[in-house]
Design an enzyme around this catalytic site. Structure first.
Site: not given
Length: 256
Positions: A141, A70
């Site tokens: 993230k 990701s």
């Protein structure tokens, strides 16, 4: 005149029997204890070293194993990071562009049912040493919006804007746009809007727009900032920052 015979040896009958009795048992016990000492020292040293590593991992630097793609191309599957847990410890807060590790409980996921189980505790200890994949509640993230920011996506060229300023994101996965899902949000104070660099494969704040909290991650849930890459050898070194958000005005000073 005869004289009593002189004993040239000690009377063995007065000594503990060499093969049995209390003296023999004592000798064998002492031998076992002496033989066990090195192993006990090794075990004690291992326990102390593990405790020191866990303490360091909790408060200073935490190893973190990347389990998914990701965050490609910035971070790849199998990368082992070193998370700076002091980055936000003394009043500083996450900034736009920072890559951070955070606990997504309550924002990205529900409560972890295994967190208090022996298996969950063992897995958590292994993950904190970088020996296992992180818990399902731990995420890495990039911070795209901070408290007060208005984040809008996307324009005709597939770019997002923060506080009215279009942001070119050089760290995006090749071929990705800023988002395939349009959104227009304002980040509440004390919260963060998080997105992965591989936008087409990242489950991030966008996926929780309709959930309680709207995908916003509380600042206090951030564990630390990704400052170093420790593995593999060809990719080790400090984590490069980004100036993609350098031109973004402060909340309330937006234009356009």
């Amino acid at each position: 005149m005869d004289t009593p015979a002189q004993h040239t040896e000690r009377d063995r009958s007065s000594e503990p029997d060499a093969g049995s009795g209390e003296g023999s048992r004592f000798s064998r016990t002492r031998a076992r204890l002496v033989a066990a000492l090195p192993w006990r020292r090794v075990l004690a040293g291992a326990v102390l070293a593990t405790a020191a590593l866990l303490l360091c991992s909790s408060y200073v630097v935490q190893p973190f194993l990347i389990p998914s793609g990701s965050m490609e191309p910035t971070l790849k599957v199998g990368d082992r990071l070193l998370v700076n847990k002091l980055a936000y410890r003394f009043g500083a807060e996450p900034e736009r562009g920072d890559v951070v590790v955070f606990d997504g409980t309550g924002s990205f996921v529900r409560e972890d049912p295994d967190a208090d189980s022996p298996t969950g505790a063992a897995r958590g200890a292994a993950a904190s040493l970088g020996l296992a994949e992180p818990a399902d509640t731990d995420f890495v993230k990039r911070v795209v919006g901070v408290g007060g920011d208005r984040v809008v996506c996307c324009d005709a060229r597939g770019r997002l804007a923060v506080n009215g300023t279009v942001v070119d994101e050089p760290y995006l996965y090749p071929g990705d746009t800023a988002s395939r899902v349009p959104f227009d949000i304002v980040v509440p104070g004390g919260a963060l809007w998080m997105m992965g660099d591989h936008r087409s494969r990242s489950s991030d704040s966008r996926d929780h727009l309709g959930s309680p909290g709207g995908g916003m991650v509380p600042v206090e849930r951030v564990s630390g900032r990704v400052d170093w890459l420790g593995w593999p050898p060809g990719r080790t070194g400090s984590s490069a920052g980004t100036d993609a958000f350098a031109g973004v005005p402060a909340p309330g000073a937006a234009h356009g």
